[in-house]
Design a protein around this motif. Sequence first.
Motif, short mmCIF file in Angstrom:
data_model
loop_
_atom_site.label_atom_id
_atom_site.label_comp_id
_atom_site.label_asym_id
_atom_site.label_seq_id
_atom_site.Cartn_x
_atom_site.Cartn_y
_atom_site.Cartn_z
N ARG A 136 0.82 -1.22 0.00
CA ARG A 136 0.00 0.00 0.00
C ARG A 136 0.86 1.27 0.00
O ARG A 136 0.39 2.33 -0.40
N GLN A 137 2.11 1.18 0.44
CA GLN A 137 2.98 2.35 0.44
C GLN A 137 3.81 2.47 -0.83
O GLN A 137 4.60 3.41 -0.97
N ALA A 138 3.66 1.52 -1.77
CA ALA A 138 4.43 1.59 -3.01
C ALA A 138 3.96 2.79 -3.84
O ALA A 138 2.77 3.11 -3.88
N PRO A 139 4.91 3.47 -4.55
CA PRO A 139 4.52 4.66 -5.33
C PRO A 139 3.64 4.31 -6.52
O PRO A 139 2.80 5.13 -6.92
N HIS A 140 3.86 3.13 -7.09
CA HIS A 140 3.01 2.75 -8.23
C HIS A 140 2.97 1.22 -8.34
O HIS A 140 3.85 0.51 -7.82
N LEU A 141 1.96 0.75 -9.04
CA LEU A 141 1.77 -0.69 -9.26
C LEU A 141 1.29 -0.87 -10.69
O LEU A 141 0.31 -0.25 -11.09
N VAL A 142 2.01 -1.70 -11.46
CA VAL A 142 1.68 -1.94 -12.86
C VAL A 142 1.10 -3.36 -12.97
O VAL A 142 1.73 -4.32 -12.52
N ILE A 143 -0.06 -3.45 -13.61
CA ILE A 143 -0.70 -4.75 -13.80
C ILE A 143 -0.86 -4.97 -15.29
O ILE A 143 -1.51 -4.16 -15.98
N ARG A 144 -0.29 -6.06 -15.80
CA ARG A 144 -0.36 -6.39 -17.22
C ARG A 144 -1.28 -7.60 -17.40
O ARG A 144 -1.05 -8.65 -16.77
N VAL A 171 -1.53 1.23 -12.56
CA VAL A 171 -1.46 1.29 -14.01
C VAL A 171 -1.89 -0.06 -14.57
O VAL A 171 -1.31 -1.10 -14.20
N LEU A 172 -2.86 -0.08 -15.46
CA LEU A 172 -3.32 -1.30 -16.11
C LEU A 172 -2.89 -1.26 -17.57
O LEU A 172 -3.22 -0.29 -18.28
N LEU A 173 -2.22 -2.30 -18.02
CA LEU A 173 -1.73 -2.37 -19.40
C LEU A 173 -2.19 -3.67 -20.04
O LEU A 173 -2.15 -4.73 -19.40
N GLY A 174 -2.60 -3.56 -21.29
CA GLY A 174 -2.98 -4.76 -22.04
C GLY A 174 -1.80 -5.28 -22.86
O GLY A 174 -1.13 -4.50 -23.54
N GLU A 175 -1.54 -6.58 -22.80
CA GLU A 175 -0.42 -7.19 -23.53
C GLU A 175 -0.97 -8.31 -24.42
O GLU A 175 -1.68 -9.21 -23.94
N PRO A 176 -0.64 -8.27 -25.72
CA PRO A 176 -1.18 -9.30 -26.63
C PRO A 176 -0.66 -10.71 -26.34
O PRO A 176 -1.34 -11.69 -26.65
N GLU A 177 0.55 -10.83 -25.78
CA GLU A 177 1.12 -12.16 -25.56
C GLU A 177 0.63 -12.80 -24.25
O GLU A 177 0.95 -13.98 -23.97
N ILE A 178 -0.11 -12.05 -23.44
CA ILE A 178 -0.60 -12.60 -22.17
C ILE A 178 -1.96 -13.24 -22.41
O ILE A 178 -2.88 -12.60 -22.95
N ALA A 179 -2.10 -14.50 -21.99
CA ALA A 179 -3.37 -15.21 -22.16
C ALA A 179 -4.37 -14.77 -21.11
O ALA A 179 -4.00 -14.27 -20.04
N ARG A 180 -5.63 -14.97 -21.41
CA ARG A 180 -6.68 -14.63 -20.45
C ARG A 180 -6.55 -15.49 -19.20
O ARG A 180 -6.32 -16.70 -19.28
N ASP A 182 -4.16 -14.95 -17.08
CA ASP A 182 -2.78 -14.71 -16.62
C ASP A 182 -2.58 -13.23 -16.38
O ASP A 182 -3.33 -12.38 -16.87
N CYS A 183 -1.53 -12.91 -15.63
CA CYS A 183 -1.22 -11.50 -15.37
C CYS A 183 0.20 -11.37 -14.86
O CYS A 183 0.82 -12.35 -14.43
N ARG A 184 0.72 -10.13 -14.94
CA ARG A 184 2.02 -9.80 -14.35
C ARG A 184 1.82 -8.54 -13.52
O ARG A 184 1.29 -7.53 -14.02
N ILE A 185 2.25 -8.60 -12.27
CA ILE A 185 2.15 -7.45 -11.37
C ILE A 185 3.57 -7.00 -11.06
O ILE A 185 4.40 -7.80 -10.60
N GLU A 186 3.85 -5.73 -11.30
CA GLU A 186 5.20 -5.19 -11.13
C GLU A 186 5.16 -3.97 -10.22
O GLU A 186 4.22 -3.18 -10.28
N TRP A 187 6.16 -3.83 -9.36
CA TRP A 187 6.33 -2.63 -8.55
C TRP A 187 7.78 -2.21 -8.59
O TRP A 187 8.58 -2.80 -9.34
N ALA A 188 8.17 -1.21 -7.85
CA ALA A 188 9.48 -0.58 -8.01
C ALA A 188 10.63 -1.56 -7.84
O ALA A 188 11.61 -1.53 -8.59
N ASP A 189 10.55 -2.44 -6.88
CA ASP A 189 11.68 -3.34 -6.60
C ASP A 189 11.28 -4.82 -6.66
O ASP A 189 11.88 -5.67 -6.00
N GLY A 190 10.28 -5.18 -7.44
CA GLY A 190 9.91 -6.58 -7.54
C GLY A 190 8.75 -6.81 -8.48
O GLY A 190 8.34 -5.92 -9.22
#
Length: 234
Positions: A136-144, A171-180, A182-190
Amino acid sequence: MSRLSKPSKFLFDKNFNVPEVPKETAPPEPVEPMMTVAEHERLIAAAREDARRQGHAEGLMEGRSGEERRLVDQVGDLVQVVSRLLGALDEAREETEKDAVTLAFLVARRLSAHLIARNPLGETVALVSECLGPLRQAPHLVIRVAERDVEPLKARLDPVVREKGFDGRLVLLGEPEIARGDCRIEWADGGIMRDRKAVEAQVDLSIRNYFEAKAAARARTRQAAVAGARETEA
């Protein structure tokens, strides 16, 4: 007129004070021991009985040795037969187990695909919810995710973000190579990823390693049994 014996001549030159030395006589010839016929026959009978007993004992020893060799050979043959039977049973049991595991894995894959088709965002929402608390204290969270799932996922995550108290940028991003599903969650250090195909490949590899290990253990057991049978024969 009767004849008179001639008188012995008196020898005046004989000295009677000197003792007379006896003339040397030859030693008596040894007398061979004699035995009765009955004693002779008894000794012969005893010798025959001893020879018979010795021959019987030797025959028993030879027969016992031959019997022991036959028993050893039979035990070795039996061990090999049992080893082959156990190997065949193990192979049959392993094939049955392999078929059961393969069927279960196939059912699980199909069931997983069916559930994802019905609710493709269910696992993604659950995974994001678990991550938002510690982050919850992370500056941003990216979900693909898959491109077609971006908007539906945003609608489902808005209440979760408010519930978890996440103050960063999502941040939510759509990726063509990711199957329905599935997902990737990324933050500053992991980051963390859910990839169904990778999970299936890992499960399949674990299954193969399991059965290969069992086959290797069965081969070692069979080799040990054969080696033991050979030592017994020796």
